[in-house]
Motif scaffolding. Structure first.
Motif, short mmCIF file in Angstrom:
data_model
loop_
_atom_site.label_atom_id
_atom_site.label_comp_id
_atom_site.label_asym_id
_atom_site.label_seq_id
_atom_site.Cartn_x
_atom_site.Cartn_y
_atom_site.Cartn_z
N CYS A 115 -5.90 6.72 6.55
CA CYS A 115 -5.02 5.98 5.65
C CYS A 115 -5.84 5.22 4.61
O CYS A 115 -5.49 5.21 3.42
CB CYS A 115 -4.19 5.01 6.50
SG CYS A 115 -2.91 4.16 5.61
N LEU A 116 -6.93 4.61 5.03
CA LEU A 116 -7.81 3.89 4.11
C LEU A 116 -8.37 4.83 3.05
O LEU A 116 -8.38 4.50 1.86
CB LEU A 116 -8.94 3.23 4.89
CG LEU A 116 -9.95 2.43 4.08
CD1 LEU A 116 -9.27 1.24 3.41
CD2 LEU A 116 -11.08 1.95 4.97
N GLU A 117 -8.79 6.03 3.46
CA GLU A 117 -9.31 7.01 2.51
C GLU A 117 -8.24 7.41 1.48
O GLU A 117 -8.52 7.49 0.28
CB GLU A 117 -9.80 8.26 3.24
CG GLU A 117 -11.10 8.07 3.97
CD GLU A 117 -11.53 9.33 4.69
OE1 GLU A 117 -11.19 10.44 4.23
OE2 GLU A 117 -12.22 9.20 5.71
N LEU A 118 -7.03 7.66 1.96
CA LEU A 118 -5.94 8.05 1.05
C LEU A 118 -5.63 6.94 0.05
O LEU A 118 -5.43 7.20 -1.14
CB LEU A 118 -4.69 8.41 1.85
CG LEU A 118 -4.75 9.71 2.63
CD1 LEU A 118 -3.56 9.81 3.58
CD2 LEU A 118 -4.78 10.90 1.70
N ASN A 119 -5.59 5.69 0.53
CA ASN A 119 -5.31 4.57 -0.37
C ASN A 119 -6.42 4.36 -1.38
O ASN A 119 -6.16 4.05 -2.54
CB ASN A 119 -5.06 3.28 0.43
CG ASN A 119 -3.68 3.25 1.04
OD1 ASN A 119 -2.70 3.64 0.40
ND2 ASN A 119 -3.59 2.80 2.27
N GLN A 120 -7.69 4.56 -0.96
CA GLN A 120 -8.80 4.42 -1.90
C GLN A 120 -8.77 5.52 -2.96
O GLN A 120 -9.03 5.27 -4.13
CB GLN A 120 -10.14 4.43 -1.15
CG GLN A 120 -10.41 3.14 -0.43
CD GLN A 120 -11.72 3.16 0.33
OE1 GLN A 120 -12.29 4.20 0.60
NE2 GLN A 120 -12.19 1.98 0.70
N GLU A 121 -8.46 6.75 -2.54
CA GLU A 121 -8.34 7.85 -3.51
C GLU A 121 -7.24 7.55 -4.52
O GLU A 121 -7.42 7.79 -5.72
CB GLU A 121 -8.03 9.17 -2.79
CG GLU A 121 -9.18 9.72 -2.00
CD GLU A 121 -8.78 10.92 -1.15
OE1 GLU A 121 -7.67 11.45 -1.32
OE2 GLU A 121 -9.60 11.33 -0.31
N LEU A 126 0.84 -1.19 0.00
CA LEU A 126 0.00 0.00 0.00
C LEU A 126 0.87 1.24 0.00
O LEU A 126 1.95 1.26 0.60
CB LEU A 126 -0.91 0.01 1.22
CG LEU A 126 -1.92 -1.12 1.30
CD1 LEU A 126 -2.66 -1.08 2.62
CD2 LEU A 126 -2.90 -1.04 0.15
N ARG A 127 0.38 2.29 -0.65
CA ARG A 127 1.15 3.53 -0.68
C ARG A 127 1.20 4.18 0.69
O ARG A 127 2.25 4.63 1.15
CB ARG A 127 0.58 4.49 -1.71
CG ARG A 127 1.33 5.80 -1.69
CD ARG A 127 0.99 6.72 -2.80
NE ARG A 127 1.74 7.96 -2.63
CZ ARG A 127 1.66 8.97 -3.45
NH1 ARG A 127 0.88 8.92 -4.50
NH2 ARG A 127 2.36 10.05 -3.23
N PHE A 128 0.07 4.25 1.39
CA PHE A 128 0.01 4.90 2.69
C PHE A 128 -0.19 3.87 3.79
O PHE A 128 -1.03 2.99 3.68
CB PHE A 128 -1.15 5.91 2.72
CG PHE A 128 -1.02 7.00 1.69
CD1 PHE A 128 -0.17 8.07 1.89
CD2 PHE A 128 -1.74 6.95 0.52
CE1 PHE A 128 -0.04 9.07 0.94
CE2 PHE A 128 -1.63 7.95 -0.44
CZ PHE A 128 -0.78 9.00 -0.23
N VAL A 129 0.62 3.97 4.85
CA VAL A 129 0.53 3.06 6.00
C VAL A 129 0.60 3.87 7.30
O VAL A 129 1.14 4.97 7.33
CB VAL A 129 1.63 1.99 5.98
CG1 VAL A 129 1.47 1.04 4.81
CG2 VAL A 129 3.01 2.61 5.96
N VAL A 130 0.08 3.27 8.38
CA VAL A 130 0.09 3.92 9.69
C VAL A 130 1.38 3.54 10.42
O VAL A 130 1.77 2.37 10.43
CB VAL A 130 -1.13 3.47 10.52
CG1 VAL A 130 -1.08 4.04 11.93
CG2 VAL A 130 -2.42 3.88 9.83
#
Length: 102
Positions: free
Chosen positions: A58-64, A3-7
């Motif tokens: 993070c989920l929102e950013l990855n979906q976008e 994934l591009r964005f992670v916590v």
């Protein structure tokens, strides 16, 4: 797939220090969580107090990111899709196997 964005846990910030004999003790602010961008290799400036808040963002950013990639592919591939390929994609979308096109 990565994934591009992670916590990630936030880096504690020093708010002061105190001395006890020969030792110094560092006082830090509550840690919280940040979002790390694997593509740009940096932490985003936003900070979240709970992991759940950070995971939601993070989920929102990855979906976008995924939506923008898919819409770019669709605009390029829509010119070259045959009628048969288009009908297969439409059937998959109707069954819920593929997210509907924008």
């Amino acid at each position: 797939m990565i994934l591009r964005f992670v916590v990630v846990p936030a880096i504690p910030t020093e708010t002061g220090s105190m001395r006890s004999g020969a030792r110094f003790y560092c006082e830090t602010a509550p840690i919280g969580f940040n979002i790390y961008d694997n593509e740009e290799k940096l932490r985003l400036m936003s900070a979240y107090q709970t992991r759940a808040e950070a995971e939601g963002a993070c989920l929102e950013l990855n979906q976008e990111q995924l939506q923008s990639m898919l819409s770019g592919r669709e605009s390029m591939s829509s010119l070259s899709l045959s009628h048969q390929e288009s009908s297969v994609i439409s059937r998959l979308e109707a069954c819920g196997h593929v997210r509907a096109r924008l």
